[in-house]
Write a protein that holds these residues in place. Structure first.
Motif, PDB file in Angstrom:
ATOM      1  N   ALA A   1      -2.620  -0.478  11.506  1.00  0.00           N
ATOM      2  CA  ALA A   1      -3.725   0.390  12.240  1.00  0.00           C
ATOM      3  C   ALA A   1      -3.814   1.861  11.916  1.00  0.00           C
ATOM      4  CB  ALA A   1      -3.208   0.107  13.714  1.00  0.00           C
ATOM      5  N   ARG A   2      -3.181   2.325  10.791  1.00  0.00           N
ATOM      6  CA  ARG A   2      -3.393   3.647  10.381  1.00  0.00           C
ATOM      7  C   ARG A   2      -4.912   3.569   9.798  1.00  0.00           C
ATOM      8  NH1 ARG A   2       1.526   1.969   9.148  1.00  0.00           N
ATOM      9  NH2 ARG A   2       3.238   3.134   9.998  1.00  0.00           N
ATOM     10  N   PRO A   3      -5.219   5.141  10.019  1.00  0.00           N
ATOM     11  CA  PRO A   3      -6.745   5.246   9.154  1.00  0.00           C
ATOM     12  C   PRO A   3      -6.548   5.466   7.791  1.00  0.00           C
ATOM     13  CG  PRO A   3      -5.662   7.405  10.539  1.00  0.00           C
ATOM     14  CD  PRO A   3      -4.756   6.231  10.800  1.00  0.00           C
ATOM     15  N   ARG A   4      -7.207   4.700   7.248  1.00  0.00           N
ATOM     16  CA  ARG A   4      -7.460   4.788   5.629  1.00  0.00           C
ATOM     17  C   ARG A   4      -7.762   6.060   5.176  1.00  0.00           C
ATOM     18  NH1 ARG A   4     -10.114  -0.540   3.522  1.00  0.00           N
ATOM     19  NH2 ARG A   4      -8.009  -0.871   2.483  1.00  0.00           N
ATOM     20  N   ILE A   5      -7.105   6.382   3.901  1.00  0.00           N
ATOM     21  CA  ILE A   5      -7.194   7.591   3.291  1.00  0.00           C
ATOM     22  C   ILE A   5      -8.170   7.011   1.985  1.00  0.00           C
ATOM     23  CG2 ILE A   5      -6.427   9.214   1.782  1.00  0.00           C
ATOM     24  CD1 ILE A   5      -3.709   9.066   3.475  1.00  0.00           C
ATOM     25  N   GLY A   6      -9.236   8.038   2.054  1.00  0.00           N
ATOM     26  CA  GLY A   6     -10.040   7.859   0.731  1.00  0.00           C
ATOM     27  C   GLY A   6     -10.700   9.150   0.459  1.00  0.00           C
ATOM     28  N   PRO A   7     -11.697   8.900  -0.670  1.00  0.00           N
ATOM     29  CA  PRO A   7     -12.305  10.283  -0.981  1.00  0.00           C
ATOM     30  C   PRO A   7     -13.138  10.588   0.171  1.00  0.00           C
ATOM     31  CG  PRO A   7     -12.614   8.671  -2.488  1.00  0.00           C
ATOM     32  CD  PRO A   7     -11.874   7.984  -1.202  1.00  0.00           C
TER      33      PRO A   7
ATOM     34  N   ARG B   1      -6.365   8.484  -9.129  1.00  0.00           N
ATOM     35  CA  ARG B   1      -5.094   8.507  -9.752  1.00  0.00           C
ATOM     36  C   ARG B   1      -3.903   8.446  -8.892  1.00  0.00           C
ATOM     37  NH1 ARG B   1      -4.970  14.096 -12.222  1.00  0.00           N
ATOM     38  NH2 ARG B   1      -6.320  13.028 -13.776  1.00  0.00           N
ATOM     39  N   PHE B   2      -4.068   8.806  -7.521  1.00  0.00           N
ATOM     40  CA  PHE B   2      -3.028   8.691  -6.495  1.00  0.00           C
ATOM     41  C   PHE B   2      -3.214   7.694  -5.581  1.00  0.00           C
ATOM     42  CE2 PHE B   2      -3.025  13.156  -7.849  1.00  0.00           C
ATOM     43  CZ  PHE B   2      -1.669  13.048  -8.311  1.00  0.00           C
ATOM     44  N   ALA B   3      -4.108   6.830  -5.597  1.00  0.00           N
ATOM     45  CA  ALA B   3      -4.265   5.702  -4.887  1.00  0.00           C
ATOM     46  C   ALA B   3      -2.974   4.628  -4.940  1.00  0.00           C
ATOM     47  CB  ALA B   3      -5.551   4.800  -5.061  1.00  0.00           C
TER      48      ALA B   3
ATOM     49  N   LEU C   1       0.103   5.270  -5.043  1.00  0.00           N
ATOM     50  CA  LEU C   1       1.079   5.933  -4.646  1.00  0.00           C
ATOM     51  C   LEU C   1       0.799   5.926  -3.027  1.00  0.00           C
ATOM     52  CD1 LEU C   1       3.788   7.382  -4.399  1.00  0.00           C
ATOM     53  CD2 LEU C   1       2.544   9.600  -5.150  1.00  0.00           C
ATOM     54  N   ILE C   2      -0.560   6.207  -2.505  1.00  0.00           N
ATOM     55  CA  ILE C   2      -0.959   6.310  -1.401  1.00  0.00           C
ATOM     56  C   ILE C   2      -0.665   4.942  -0.518  1.00  0.00           C
ATOM     57  CG2 ILE C   2      -2.802   6.473   0.215  1.00  0.00           C
ATOM     58  CD1 ILE C   2      -4.010   8.891  -1.760  1.00  0.00           C
ATOM     59  N   ARG C   3      -1.158   4.117  -1.334  1.00  0.00           N
ATOM     60  CA  ARG C   3      -1.160   2.644  -0.824  1.00  0.00           C
ATOM     61  C   ARG C   3       0.449   2.158  -0.722  1.00  0.00           C
ATOM     62  NH1 ARG C   3      -4.523   0.375  -3.911  1.00  0.00           N
ATOM     63  NH2 ARG C   3      -3.145   0.013  -5.752  1.00  0.00           N
ATOM     64  N   LEU C   4       1.172   2.596  -1.571  1.00  0.00           N
ATOM     65  CA  LEU C   4       2.689   2.215  -1.583  1.00  0.00           C
ATOM     66  C   LEU C   4       3.441   2.807  -0.009  1.00  0.00           C
ATOM     67  CD1 LEU C   4       5.316   1.269  -2.600  1.00  0.00           C
ATOM     68  CD2 LEU C   4       5.709   3.344  -3.595  1.00  0.00           C
ATOM     69  N   LEU C   5       3.068   4.125  -0.094  1.00  0.00           N
ATOM     70  CA  LEU C   5       3.457   4.840   1.149  1.00  0.00           C
ATOM     71  C   LEU C   5       2.745   4.574   2.330  1.00  0.00           C
ATOM     72  CD1 LEU C   5       3.848   8.616  -0.378  1.00  0.00           C
ATOM     73  CD2 LEU C   5       5.782   6.854  -0.221  1.00  0.00           C
ATOM     74  N   ARG C   6       1.692   4.318   2.601  1.00  0.00           N
ATOM     75  CA  ARG C   6       0.976   3.904   3.859  1.00  0.00           C
ATOM     76  C   ARG C   6       0.973   2.590   4.190  1.00  0.00           C
ATOM     77  NH1 ARG C   6      -1.221   7.863   6.618  1.00  0.00           N
ATOM     78  NH2 ARG C   6      -2.922   6.442   7.410  1.00  0.00           N
ATOM     79  N   ARG C   7       0.849   1.698   3.374  1.00  0.00           N
ATOM     80  CA  ARG C   7       0.877   0.162   3.815  1.00  0.00           C
ATOM     81  C   ARG C   7       2.081  -0.365   3.450  1.00  0.00           C
ATOM     82  NH1 ARG C   7      -2.571  -3.608   0.392  1.00  0.00           N
ATOM     83  NH2 ARG C   7      -0.780  -3.754  -0.799  1.00  0.00           N
ATOM     84  N   ASP C   8       2.557  -0.302   2.270  1.00  0.00           N
ATOM     85  CA  ASP C   8       3.597  -1.164   1.808  1.00  0.00           C
ATOM     86  C   ASP C   8       5.284  -0.817   2.369  1.00  0.00           C
ATOM     87  OD1 ASP C   8       1.930  -2.593   0.051  1.00  0.00           O
ATOM     88  OD2 ASP C   8       2.446  -1.503  -1.554  1.00  0.00           O
ATOM     89  N   MET C   9       5.357   0.554   2.260  1.00  0.00           N
ATOM     90  CA  MET C   9       6.848   1.016   2.941  1.00  0.00           C
ATOM     91  C   MET C   9       6.967   0.653   4.524  1.00  0.00           C
ATOM     92  SD  MET C   9       8.694   1.741   0.508  1.00  0.00           S
ATOM     93  CE  MET C   9       9.868   2.316   1.561  1.00  0.00           C
ATOM     94  N   PRO C  10       5.775   0.922   5.388  1.00  0.00           N
ATOM     95  CA  PRO C  10       5.886   0.651   6.657  1.00  0.00           C
ATOM     96  C   PRO C  10       5.938  -0.942   6.807  1.00  0.00           C
ATOM     97  CG  PRO C  10       4.240   2.127   6.386  1.00  0.00           C
ATOM     98  CD  PRO C  10       4.480   1.794   5.092  1.00  0.00           C
ATOM     99  N   ARG C  11       5.376  -1.682   5.980  1.00  0.00           N
ATOM    100  CA  ARG C  11       5.501  -3.278   5.980  1.00  0.00           C
ATOM    101  C   ARG C  11       6.902  -3.670   5.621  1.00  0.00           C
ATOM    102  NH1 ARG C  11       0.320  -6.704   3.996  1.00  0.00           N
ATOM    103  NH2 ARG C  11      -1.064  -6.196   5.795  1.00  0.00           N
ATOM    104  N   ALA C  12       7.459  -3.092   4.525  1.00  0.00           N
ATOM    105  CA  ALA C  12       8.582  -3.353   3.771  1.00  0.00           C
ATOM    106  C   ALA C  12       9.856  -3.211   4.984  1.00  0.00           C
ATOM    107  CB  ALA C  12       8.775  -2.452   2.746  1.00  0.00           C
ATOM    108  N   LEU C  13       9.782  -1.860   5.729  1.00  0.00           N
ATOM    109  CA  LEU C  13      10.727  -1.694   6.774  1.00  0.00           C
ATOM    110  C   LEU C  13      10.703  -2.776   7.909  1.00  0.00           C
ATOM    111  CD1 LEU C  13      10.119   2.161   7.116  1.00  0.00           C
ATOM    112  CD2 LEU C  13      12.412   1.301   6.302  1.00  0.00           C
ATOM    113  N   GLU C  14       9.452  -3.110   7.949  1.00  0.00           N
ATOM    114  CA  GLU C  14       9.402  -4.155   9.079  1.00  0.00           C
ATOM    115  C   GLU C  14       9.899  -5.368   8.781  1.00  0.00           C
ATOM    116  OE1 GLU C  14       8.119  -5.714  13.064  1.00  0.00           O
ATOM    117  OE2 GLU C  14       8.864  -4.010  12.397  1.00  0.00           O
TER     118      GLU C  14
END
Length: 157
Positions: free
Chosen positions: A70-76, A93-95, A97-110
């Motif tokens: 439910a976090r807001p998406r980051i984009g240009p 270039r950083f998409a 990394l952003i996807r890993l930190l904002r989507r994958d890591m919270p899911r991974a923790l859960e």
């Protein structure tokens, strides 16, 4: 061969999508598991109309906390027309990394928490390594074995 009187092995199946061919294939796999040897847990990352069918087969159905995504998406979001190109290039270039930190890591923790809570012996991702990064990381965090069922592969040019 299973030992007589041994507790069934607990498998946490992580299903990224709520429907489609991967869910049907997973349903067939779970349906044919030996209940004396395996206890399935099916973790859906989004709502699924197939959940009652999994439950009827003896699988415990779980869902990822919907607040994770439910976090807001980051984009240009350039401030001026002159910086649009530069901002888009930096974002691309950083998409990952952003996807890993904002989507994958919270899911991974859960997923890691759920794997530990159910006492999973194995985490089984059900689509592809690129779609299931969170499952792979979560299984590692829970110190649990992991297998990824690759349902499709992109052709190489």
């Amino acid at each position: 061969m299973a030992q007589i009187g041994a507790a069934p092995r607990k498998i946490l199946y992580v299903q990224q999508t709520g429907g489609g061919g991967s869910v049907i294939s997973l349903m067939l796999l779970v349906k044919h598991l030996d209940p004396d040897r395996y206890r399935p847990f099916v973790l859906f990352c989004q709502p699924s109309s197939y959940a009652p069918e999994f439950a009827a087969m003896g699988a415990q159905v779980l869902y990822l906390d919907p607040r994770i995504d439910a976090r807001p998406r980051i984009g240009p979001n350039p401030k001026s027309r002159n910086s649009i190109h530069r901002t888009r290039r930096a974002y691309r270039r950083f998409a990952p990394l952003i996807r890993l930190l904002r989507r994958d890591m919270p899911r991974a923790l859960e997923i890691a928490r759920i794997a530990r809570d159910v006492g999973a012996d194995l985490v089984h991702s059900n689509v592809s390594p690129s779609a299931d990064r969170a499952s792979i990381i979560g299984a590692s965090m829970a110190r649990c074995r992991h297998v990824c069922h690759v349902r499709f592969m992109r052709g190489q040019s």
